[in-house]
Design a protein around this motif. Structure first.
Motif, short mmCIF file in Angstrom:
data_model
loop_
_atom_site.label_atom_id
_atom_site.label_comp_id
_atom_site.label_asym_id
_atom_site.label_seq_id
_atom_site.Cartn_x
_atom_site.Cartn_y
_atom_site.Cartn_z
N THR A 99 0.82 -1.21 0.00
CA THR A 99 0.00 0.00 0.00
C THR A 99 0.86 1.27 0.00
N THR A 168 -7.08 0.85 -3.14
CA THR A 168 -6.76 0.19 -1.87
C THR A 168 -7.94 0.33 -0.90
N ALA A 172 -9.57 -3.14 -1.14
CA ALA A 172 -8.88 -3.93 -0.10
C ALA A 172 -9.46 -3.66 1.29
N CYS A 173 -9.58 -2.37 1.67
CA CYS A 173 -10.22 -2.06 2.95
C CYS A 173 -11.69 -2.45 2.88
O1 LIG Z 1 -5.14 -1.51 6.46
C1 LIG Z 1 -4.17 -1.48 5.70
O2 LIG Z 1 -3.30 -0.60 5.82
C2 LIG Z 1 -4.03 -2.50 4.60
C3 LIG Z 1 -4.16 -1.88 3.24
C4 LIG Z 1 -5.41 -2.43 2.64
C5 LIG Z 1 -5.87 -3.42 3.57
N1 LIG Z 1 -5.10 -3.48 4.63
#
Ligand SMILES: O=C(O)[C@@H]1CCC=N1
Ligand SMILES: NC(=O)C1=CN([C@@H]2O[C@H](COP(=O)(O)OP(=O)(O)OC[C@H]3O[C@@H](n4cnc5c(N)ncnc54)[C@H](O)[C@@H]3O)[C@@H](O)[C@H]2O)C=CC1
Length: 265
Positions: A99, A168, A172-173
């Motif tokens: 990230t 992201t 992802a989050c």
């Molecule tokens: O929380 C985070 O920083 C990482 C990036 C995307 C998911 N988890």
């Protein structure tokens, strides 16, 4: 497309999930995947499945063709710097799922190696990720290979690198946001009479059905919501109360808070 050997540098939450997805999809044979980590005790299941587990990044990189870097943003530069001599631009494709670290930054650390950034989510373990991909200097052939690989692990979308932080957050989050939404439904479901297992099944399958209406039928959410909201009915009563309590607003504010955390760090 011939199978390439893959090294995953950093066998944590995401690195392990990628290895699981590669195995499950059949894209890679277990013996063609190497996962590295300093303390390998958490990688027992992958080891038992035949995946090579290594503590030595140099060996893993030299023996592979695809290198997936799944390290934390704070130590990726340091680790890549240490192993920059292990890379061969004629042989290796370097993919970073880290990230907030740019292609330019990483290419500066490993000169001559084109870097592809990929942003999957943890559903990659069950081939249900959305993976956003961005690149600058990789060849068409390399991108084709990487896209084919991630296509086996869910869906892929090519984006401009400037959208990588947004990807992201949303992708992802987003897994965590969606799960928290489901958990809240389970809590509500228990309060109105269900046991936890039944509430979990109903909540999760309902979210899956809603998502499939958008993905498979290409519908707009509001079009589908209109079909559920009977005039003077219970759905609109609940939805409006959720909005009075700041439902959409809280999600939008959460998404921008996550985004600001990446861009300001
Ligand atoms: O929380 C985070 O920083 C990482 C990036 C995307 C998911 N988890
Ligand atoms: N967890 C997620 O859902 C997602 C994470 N990411 C990004 O992926 C990266 C990894 O995230 P996580 O897997 O959650 O973190 P993690 O902390 O679970 O995994 C990182 C792993 O790297 C290992 N490691 C540290 N130094 C090492 C070295 N020198 N050699 C080999 N391994 C080493 C650590 O032991 C750890 O297991 C981060 O940059 C994160 O922002 C991106 C999308 C989703």
């Amino acid at each position: 497309m011939s199978a390439k050997k893959i090294a995953i540098i950093g066998g944590g939450n995401l690195g392990s999930a990628i290895a699981q997805g590669l195995l499950k999809s059949g894209f890679s044979k277990a013996g063609d995947i190497t996962v590295t980590k300093r303390n390998t005790s958490t990688l027992k299941e992958l080891r038992e499945a035949g995946v090579r587990i290594e503590t030595d990044n140099d060996i893993a990189i030299r023996e592979a063709e695809i290198i997936v870097v799944a390290l934390k943003p704070y130590n990726v530069r340091e680790v890549l710097q240490e192993f920059r001599g292990s890379f061969d631009p004629a042989k290796h494709i370097l993919i970073s799922v880290v990230t907030g670290v740019s292609i330019d930054d990483l290419e500066h650390v490993v000169p001559g190696m084109p870097v592809v950034r990929a942003m999957p989510n943890t559903a990659i373990a069950i081939q249900e990720s959305i993976t956003c991909i961005a690149h600058k200097h990789a060849t068409e052939e390399q991108i084709r290979y990487i896209k084919t690989m991630f296509d086996q692990l869910g869906a892929t979308v090519s984006i401009d690198e400037k959208l990588m932080d947004a990807a992201t957050v949303l992708g992802a989050c987003g897994i965590a946001y969606a799960l928290r939404y489901i958990r809240a439904n389970i809590q509500g479901g228990i309060e109105i009479g269900f046991d936890v297992r039944t509430a979990s099944l109903i909540a999760a399958q309902t979210v899956k059905g809603a998502a499939e209406l958008l993905i498979r039928e290409n519908r707009h959410p509001e079009e589908e919501i209109d079909k559920v909201t009977t005039p003077k009915g219970c759905t609109i009563a609940g939805l409006n109360e959720m909005e009075h309590q700041g439902f959409s607003s809280s999600l939008i504010k959460g998404i921008t808070a996550s985004y600001n955390k990446i861009v300001k760090d």
